[in-house]
Design an enzyme around this catalytic site. Sequence first.
Site, PDB file in Angstrom:
ATOM      1  N   GLY A  72      13.442   1.802  -0.396  1.00 37.36           N
ATOM      2  CA  GLY A  72      13.876   1.301   0.900  1.00 37.36           C
ATOM      3  C   GLY A  72      13.340   2.065   2.092  1.00 37.36           C
ATOM      4  N   LYS A 103      12.425   8.587 -15.261  1.00 35.98           N
ATOM      5  CA  LYS A 103      13.256   7.994 -14.213  1.00 35.98           C
ATOM      6  C   LYS A 103      13.858   6.714 -14.785  1.00 35.98           C
ATOM      7  CE  LYS A 103      13.053   5.705  -9.790  1.00 35.98           C
ATOM      8  NZ  LYS A 103      12.147   4.915  -8.966  1.00 35.98           N
ATOM      9  N   ASN A 142       6.876   4.204  -2.255  1.00 30.67           N
ATOM     10  CA  ASN A 142       5.747   3.478  -2.820  1.00 30.67           C
ATOM     11  C   ASN A 142       5.326   2.368  -1.853  1.00 30.67           C
ATOM     12  OD1 ASN A 142       3.864   2.203  -4.452  1.00 30.67           O
ATOM     13  ND2 ASN A 142       5.252   1.737  -6.121  1.00 30.67           N
ATOM     14  N   THR A 143       6.249   1.398  -1.635  1.00 29.55           N
ATOM     15  CA  THR A 143       5.913   0.249  -0.794  1.00 29.55           C
ATOM     16  C   THR A 143       5.531   0.648   0.628  1.00 29.55           C
ATOM     17  OG1 THR A 143       7.529  -0.972  -2.076  1.00 29.55           O
ATOM     18  CG2 THR A 143       6.721  -2.030  -0.094  1.00 29.55           C
TER      19      THR A 143
END
Lengths: 416, 258
Positions: free
Chosen positions: B186, B98, B207-208
């Site tokens: 996002g 990536k 992820n977040t």
Amino acid sequence: MENQFFVDSEKLSERALAKKHQLEQDPTSRKDPMEYFPDMEQIHSPVREKVIAAMEAYDYDSYTAVDVRRALNHETCTVEDFKALLSPAALPFLEEMAARARLETSRHFGNTVYLFTPLYIANYCENYCVYCGFNCYNDIKRLQLDAGQIEHEMKVIAASGMEEILLLTGESKTKSNVSYIGEACKLARKYFKNVGLEIYPVNTEDYRYLHECGADYVTVFQETYDLKKYETLHLLGHKRVWPYRFEAQERALRGGMRGVGFSALLGLSDFRRDALATALHVYYLQRKYPQAEFSLSCPRLRPIINNDKINPLDVGERQLCQILCAYRIFLPFAGITVSSRESAAFRNGIAKICATKISAGVSTGIGDHEEKYTGKDEERTGDEQFEICDTRSLEAMYADMAAEGLQPVLNDYLYV
Amino acid sequence: MEKQEDCLVIGGHAFHSRFILGSGKYSLQLIEAAVQDAGAEIVTLAVRRANTKEQENILDYIPNGVTLLPNTSGARNADEAVRIARLARELGCGDFVKIEIMRDSKYLLPDNAETIKATERLANEGFVVMPYMYPDLNVARDLVEAGAAAVMPLAAPIGSNKGLATKAFIQILIDEIDLPIIVDAGIGKPSEACEAMEMGAAAIMANTALATAGNLPLMAAAFKDAIAAGRKAYLAGLGRVLTRGAAASDPLTGFLHD
């Protein structure tokens, strides 16, 4: 209340003592701190004027609870919001600030905490900075490690599992010149993934050379952004040139370094104004160098050898926590390092709120890692820069951070 | 009639899961649980984070059978991204990569121009290249030309949990680009992941959103369900949404006779 910094060593010659006293007592005997030495590069950056103008205009007593509430309600933190968060009016909001800071930290860094250790390779110094244990008039054991000794220290540290190292020297350009430091960087690259520098400020070309030798991060503490105060604390030597120091990070970035670190030494001057200036220094440089990585430290004054009375004055742990939370909310992307000057309890707590980097296995002395890590006596060591408080080893720190629910990270970096 | 399997195909590899999991923002011990509860078959990791000695290498925590998607975070230009990708291969991370190229440490927004260059070079070296990008149709077309295996537009600034801030532009990519469009960065809530899947996104990367959740494995499971639901809705074909009033019972064209 003020710190009493002046200590006379019995070993100083009469002439040296006379010079020291003259520097301390007669301001006209001291060099103009705005005047560069001839070998110092001048880069004419507008950042300094912006930072200092904002600092001088900062009237922190004018902020009220309403301003703090407004700042905490904003999704992004403006410069005005940050000023409110640093003000005395924000202290009652500390718990809320911590919650917001923790959220920002987790968004940008998750629950990771990076571990590193400093390695002092020399403590010779040509400056007279009255609060520092390495100052040229202080009677301490001086030592400079040679390449073999540096490598030995690095092996001992690397064997503990550490992967990031911060190389430090006292500020002596003659004893510890740039090529000496460059050789140390090359050695460090053999044993560590990540090499940072905390040395005297140098010119762009020297930063470029040190970068090529393997260093990628440069930290320079401005100590205080209050020029009038700075002038009374840094009485002699290259460090006395205040603007050259201010521009160090910018030269380092121009020299190709990936990241730069900033700090005021809290307790020297008005800490709220110093905290504002430190953060704005980052803020304006980030706008100019958006690709760079930025980090902040927040050290408080500590006792030194021959002067155990030095202390951080009005900067208590609550104030320190307030500053760190305000930094995090204003600059959510910046790394925040908390030094071993602080207690284990404080560091455990602050790592869960906003710190992203913690040192472990720390010695601020010279050539004494084997002694400190394994208890084996070493013949010659050099004295410490200041007293540390948190003496935990890497292993202990790793376990403690994991127990706090954090993920300790030894390396998240590539030299490219 | 035999039911056709709905697979996500990237660079010739087929995946059943359409949830790509990030790994960098939470404790290593939770990775396995997150992968399991998310049903994820692809996990991203930063090469720079994997570039470590034996102690606690993140690679050791990623369950077997999962496809690694190493990312080039830390790269500031195409050259650095290429070097990091090659290192990923040396570290045994496989051929997927990536591309993340950032010239901005504050918002971590990708540099589209450098990303195109790196994509071309790495595709030529045989990598399965998945570029992270700001959703721009022209850039996406260039990435297709450059040999990308998928396109990964951001929904909002990374780590912001702000949801589909770039929704209209992601829709354009979905409509116009023949590669899988994987929405990356996002996405803060399962409902947003579901919405992107309904729009026709091929997969979601997060992820977040998990790392900042109160219960990470449970949130991983919630995303899994939301992504599956959104995919089914997309395949089923969404019903129309009336913009105002109700459907007219007397058609305007009812007078036409032949």
